[in-house]
Write an enzyme that holds these catalytic residues in place. Structure first.
Site: not given
Length: 588
Positions: A306-310
């Site tokens: 999810g958004s931690t990969f941003k």
């Protein structure tokens, strides 16, 4: 007549020659055996009259960063019988059945078996072994050896691992460093006569075992215990399936804690840690459950980050120069890529925002735009450059690899979904390691637990070293990433990870597991402190929390709680107070 006599004389001569040759051969063979092979056959004869019993070596200890022993040894006994020496078989059977709590029939079968030595039971506690020895039963042998003992029970169970009946490692550090830990067994040697009866006058001789080396690790039992307590608390509060917490030093890859609850009892590793009725199960089915219980999700399992990969998308875009802090975007709650409408976590949209604000808001359309600007070729190049497509090399067995689209199969839609952390899977240790390299100035570290090998008397045998790869990204880009992620905590969706007196950087995430229709979520938060010079990185992943499931709401407070205690424990000085009164606008 003369012909017959001549024939007989020749016949006798031939027989004489043959006998002479045979006799010469026998004499030669005898000279060979007695003169040149005497030592060999002496040893063979000795072997026939020598009985040996193994003595287990003391396995090396596993010692944490605070000097606490996490894996040690307890003295136990092995009970054996020697058939040829038993004088009162019924008494032997009765005593052993009572003391060892075994059925008489099983013991009788071994006592009456004609063999040099039969093992009755291993890992018998020393008190019981001493009692059996006090009976002075002829033919019964009580040998002391060692059993692995874990003073902290379930603490770091999936990291430490455990040993089997032969004292060899099975999972975790116990198997990874088995060659150092196991030591060299010794032997007890006794002489016997032709009937196999031990000769008292000869006595016993011993080859002493050599203890294994100690393993010094970076994991700190105090930090591990606190993180494990925090994980259990949130798992109970959110009725989650499981929780993983990883704490590491982003500068050198040392792991301070690796929690995976529910853990299991290291002193009873073959008992399931959950109340499961195994009465109707096959051996294979029960073993499958045990294998699942022993798995370390931080590295054996993958998940959709999810958004931690941003953080990865952000770093690649900044390094490549396709985005800057002041670039302007507009979020209307969704974006369209080819024929696919992809929503933002805020369905109403964030409106006009620059890149820094887009990161604070965890805005999907902003990061999709950055991914599309990079394009498949350059984005894939950064996957490789950051190390995402390789294993981290962590010193634990069974590390899983990243499950990513093949480059030739990645279209615009796949590129868009990957940009904000969906449609692929990685391990928690891979995410933590990669982000470490993006915030530490661009040095790809190798995550690890073992630091050194030490002898039983404290002498250092070997300092362990791990590979570091420089130049993952520039120091300038790394500093910008830290700046953005500090703002995510001080001004944006990660505000629940704020710790008074410290600058904290981080990123929230809420992802949905497959199938999407099941409405099962993974809530996570990745944070680090101090933001300007990270000394600790923490990742909390909560699997299938019930009720509110946003990462910023349920996972960020767990890291906040841990950091509040661990930062001072590690003597990391405060860096000043940052005001934090931002309204809660986004929890993704």
């Amino acid at each position: 007549m003369k012909k017959n006599q001549t024939f007989h004389k020749k016949k006798i001569f031939v027989i004489f020659i043959c006998c002479t040759m045979v006799l010469t051969g026998l004499i030669g063979r005898l000279v060979w055996l007695m003169g040149f092979r005497s030592d060999y056959y002496y040893e063979k004869a000795e072997d026939l009259h020598e009985r040996e019993r193994d003595i287990k070596a003391a396995r090396g200890e596993i010692i944490d960063a605070a000097g606490n022993v996490l894996a040690s040894n307890k003295t136990v006994c092995t009970i054996s019988v020697i058939h040829s020496q038993i004088q009162d078989s019924q008494k032997v059977i009765s005593v052993l059945a009572e003391e060892l709590d075994m059925e008489e029939d099983k013991i009788r079968e071994r006592v009456e078996k004609v063999s040099s030595i039969e093992r009755i039971k291993t890992n018998v506690d020393k008190e019981t072994g001493d009692r059996i020895r006090s009976y002075e039963l002829a033919g019964v042998k009580v040998d002391e050896d060692y059993k692995r003992y874990y003073p902290y029970g379930s603490l770091a169970s999936k990291v430490l691992g455990f040993t089997g009946g032969d004292n060899q490692g099975i999972v975790g550090l116990e198997v990874q460093y088995d060659s150092y830990l196991q030591g060299t067994p010794g032997k007890i040697l006794t002489k016997t006569d032709a009937r196999g009866v031990e000769l008292d006058e000869e006595g016993e001789s011993r080859i002493e075992p050599q203890a294994g080396y100690n393993l010094l690790i970076s994991l700190d039992s105090n930090i591990q215990a606190y993180a494990q307590q925090a994980a259990l608390k949130v798992m109970e509060e959110k009725q989650a399936e499981r929780v993983s917490i990883l704490l590491m030093n982003p500068q050198n890859g040392e792991i301070y804690a690796m929690v995976n609850v529910p853990e299991f009892d290291l002193n009873d590793p073959f008992t399931l840690n959950e109340d499961v009725d195994t009465s109707g199960m096959t051996v294979e089915e029960k073993q499958d459950l045990l294998n699942q219980m022993w798995r370390n999700p931080c590295l054996n399992d993958t998940y959709e980050p999810g958004s931690t990969f941003k953080i990865i998308t952000m770093s690649a875009g900044l390094e490549e120069g396709v985005v800057s802090l002041d670039d302007q975007f507009y979020c209307r709650g969704y974006t369209v890529v080819e024929d696919r409408r992809i929503h933002c976590s805020n369905r109403n949209g964030h409106g006009a925002e620059n890149f820094l604000e887009g990161a604070e808001n965890s805005c999907n359309p902003v990061f999709i735009d950055v991914g599309l600007r990079l394009g498949v070729d350059r984005f894939y190049q950064y996957f490789q450059q950051f190390g995402l497509l390789n294993l981290t090399g962590i010193d634990l067995p069974g590390e899983a690899g990243t499950i990513m689209h093949q480059k030739e199969d990645m279209g615009q839609v796949e590129l868009a979904t990957v940009s904000f952390g969906q449609s692929f899977q990685i391990t928690p240790i891979q995410l933590a390691t990669t982000v470490s390299s993006l915030i530490n100035g661009g040095h790809r570290v190798t995550p690890h637990l073992a630091k050194a090998i030490q002898s039983a008397d404290g002498e250092y045998i070997k300092e362990l070293e791990y590979e570091t790869q420089d130049g993952i990204i520039s120091q300038e880009t790394s500093a910008t990433v830290r700046y953005i992620l500090e703002h995510v905590v001080s001004e944006g969706s990660g505000k629940n990870a704020y710790v008074e007196g410290y600058t904290v950087g981080g990123k929230t995430a809420t992802s949905q597991t497959l199938p999407r229709s099941a409405n099962r979520y993974i809530s996570s938060f990745l944070g680090f402190a101090p933001a300007e010079d990270p000394q600790i990185l923490g990742l909390c992943i909560i699997y299938d929390p019930k009720g509110v499931y946003y990462g910023g709401t349920v996972a960020a407070p767990v890291i906040q709680d841990i950091f509040e205690n661990v930062l001072s424990y590690l003597d990391i000085p405060k860096t000043g107070t940052v005001e934090n009164d931002q309204e809660d606008t986004n929890n993704s």
